[in-house]
Design an enzyme around this catalytic site. Structure first.
Site, PDB file in Angstrom:
ATOM      1  N   HIS A 114       1.372  -1.218   0.323  1.00 58.01           N
ATOM      2  CA  HIS A 114      -0.055   0.028  -0.315  1.00 58.01           C
ATOM      3  C   HIS A 114       0.952   1.012  -0.057  1.00 58.01           C
ATOM      4  O   HIS A 114       1.512   2.090   0.960  1.00 58.01           O
ATOM      5  CB  HIS A 114      -1.303  -0.399   1.504  1.00 58.01           C
ATOM      6  CG  HIS A 114      -1.918  -1.447   1.257  1.00 58.01           C
ATOM      7  ND1 HIS A 114      -3.499  -0.914   0.648  1.00 58.01           N
ATOM      8  CD2 HIS A 114      -1.650  -2.389   1.683  1.00 58.01           C
ATOM      9  CE1 HIS A 114      -3.778  -2.432   0.690  1.00 58.01           C
ATOM     10  NE2 HIS A 114      -3.088  -3.068   1.185  1.00 58.01           N
ATOM     11  N   HIS A 137      -7.481  -7.374   1.998  1.00 56.12           N
ATOM     12  CA  HIS A 137      -6.622  -6.254   3.037  1.00 56.12           C
ATOM     13  C   HIS A 137      -7.378  -6.073   4.385  1.00 56.12           C
ATOM     14  O   HIS A 137      -7.011  -5.969   4.596  1.00 56.12           O
ATOM     15  CB  HIS A 137      -7.050  -4.223   1.685  1.00 56.12           C
ATOM     16  CG  HIS A 137      -6.153  -4.126   2.543  1.00 56.12           C
ATOM     17  ND1 HIS A 137      -5.158  -4.015   3.636  1.00 56.12           N
ATOM     18  CD2 HIS A 137      -6.269  -2.415   3.254  1.00 56.12           C
ATOM     19  CE1 HIS A 137      -4.091  -2.547   3.379  1.00 56.12           C
ATOM     20  NE2 HIS A 137      -5.575  -2.075   3.434  1.00 56.12           N
ATOM     21  N   HIS A 158      -1.868   3.532  -5.055  1.00 58.01           N
ATOM     22  CA  HIS A 158      -2.018   2.441  -4.957  1.00 58.01           C
ATOM     23  C   HIS A 158      -3.740   1.357  -5.161  1.00 58.01           C
ATOM     24  O   HIS A 158      -4.547   2.908  -4.588  1.00 58.01           O
ATOM     25  CB  HIS A 158      -1.127   1.283  -3.606  1.00 58.01           C
ATOM     26  CG  HIS A 158      -1.743   1.481  -2.401  1.00 58.01           C
ATOM     27  ND1 HIS A 158      -1.881   3.230  -1.930  1.00 58.01           N
ATOM     28  CD2 HIS A 158      -2.750   0.852  -1.638  1.00 58.01           C
ATOM     29  CE1 HIS A 158      -2.141   3.188  -0.739  1.00 58.01           C
ATOM     30  NE2 HIS A 158      -3.073   1.873  -0.798  1.00 58.01           N
TER      31      HIS A 158
HETATM   32  C1  23J Z   1      -4.107  -0.237   6.957  1.00 61.84           C
HETATM   33  C2  23J Z   1      -4.203   0.661   7.920  1.00 61.84           C
HETATM   34  C3  23J Z   1      -5.239   0.805   7.926  1.00 61.84           C
HETATM   35  C4  23J Z   1      -5.601   2.117   7.018  1.00 61.84           C
HETATM   36  C5  23J Z   1      -5.006   1.347   5.250  1.00 61.84           C
HETATM   37  C6  23J Z   1      -3.815   0.626   5.925  1.00 61.84           C
HETATM   38  C7  23J Z   1      -4.789   2.105   4.389  1.00 61.84           C
HETATM   39  O1  23J Z   1      -5.252   3.409   3.946  1.00 61.84           O
HETATM   40  C8  23J Z   1      -4.815   1.479   3.200  1.00 61.84           C
HETATM   41  O2  23J Z   1      -3.635   1.964   2.887  1.00 61.84           O
HETATM   42  O3  23J Z   1      -5.597   0.602   3.022  1.00 61.84           O
HETATM   43  S1  23J Z   1      -6.632   3.832   6.860  1.00 61.84           S
HETATM   44 MN    MN Z   2      -3.863   0.259   0.803  1.00 63.15          MN
END
Ligand code: 23J
Ligand code: MN
Length: 260
Positions: free
Chosen positions: A73, A83, A77
């Site tokens: 990410h 996810h 992306h």
């Molecule tokens: C992991 C945890 C929280 C978030 C995100 C990733 C992302 O925004 C993402 O890149 O998917 S908010």
């Molecule tokens: Mn993301």
């Protein structure tokens, strides 16, 4: 030779004649590319490193190539349903199993730049979405819904991440909008100019990160860190966003292009 369909013949002719244009919605991917700043209790995504394997030198006299390292990410992306925990058991939920057909769809561009200029925590509400649909028509099934916020004008890293003492501040979607788009409009997903598809403060919302929760739970996708949305009409463009075919991948840097 097999004849080209009339549609594809027109596509090529119109691109060649400049009646259709390709708009690149992708940010450059480089060591300075910002990555999301999660609370320190969670594991962090690394920044981008690019190391030369050889560059027309003794390690490879006639060739240049690099080794890349970054989180899935990173930069512009793609977020796959796997996810998020809500999408973890859905069929075809990862980068390698999503049917490629689902990388292509018409774009609906919702411009909230003025609202975000006034309030960086702005959330797109049902009211505003309904207003957009009264003006531009109902969002059709299989659309990419792109939130134009002007955030990509923030080329300074600190301004882009916009982290205060109480965490990051950036715009996003009200949970009711994510639900309507995912369940009722059956979109492909949403795209944003910010670092993630949830608002900066969304870790404090109930549920936390509602857009990720709802979209990925419904098998929908996300696109983050887009740019050049100001070059798209509200409707009428087609967007192509195809992630790398990473086996079990939760996302991938992506070259997002629009045909306008
Ligand atoms: C992991 C945890 C929280 C978030 C995100 C990733 C992302 O925004 C993402 O890149 O998917 S908010
Ligand atoms: Mn993301």
């Amino acid at each position: 030779m097999t004849a080209m369909s009339a549609t594809l013949t027109h596509l090529v002719d119109d691109l060649n004649a400049g009646r259709l244009r390709i708009v690149d919605l992708t940010q450059p991917l480089e060591p300075s590319t910002p990555v999301i700043d999660l609370p320190p209790i969670f594991a962090a995504s690394p920044g981008v490193t690019i190391d030369a394997i050889s560059r027309y030198d003794d390690k490879g006299p006639a060739w240049y190539w690099n080794t890349l390292r970054f989180g899935e990410h990173t930069g512009t992306h793609f977020d796959a349903p796997i996810h998020w925990i809500t999408g973890k058991d859905l069929p075809d939920n990862a980068c390698d199993t999503i049917p490629a057909r689902r990388f292509v769809g018409p774009a609906c561009v919702i411009d909230v730049t003025r609202d975000v200029d006034a309030n960086p925590d702005f959330l797109l509400t049902l009211d505003r979405l309904e207003q957009w649909e009264r003006q531009h028509g109902r969002i059709q099934r299989g659309s990419w819904v792109l939130l134009r916020t002007g955030w990509s004008r923030r080329t300074d890293r600190a301004a882009f991440l916009n982290v205060g003492a109480d965490g990051p501040h950036s715009p996003g979607f009200d949970a009711a909008v994510s639900t309507l788009l995912a369940k009722d409009r059956d979109v492909l997903g949403v795209g944003v100019e910010t670092i993630g598809t949830d608002a900066g403060q969304a870790g404090t919302f109930n549920p936390p990160f509602p857009n990720h929760t709802v979209m990925h739970g419904a098998g929908k996708f996300g696109l983050a860190s887009l740019c050049n949305l100001d070059q798209l009409p509200p409707t009428g463009a087609v967007v192509i966003a195809a992630p790398l075919k990473i086996v079990n991948g939760s996302g991938s840097p992506v070259r997002v292009i629009a045909i306008v």
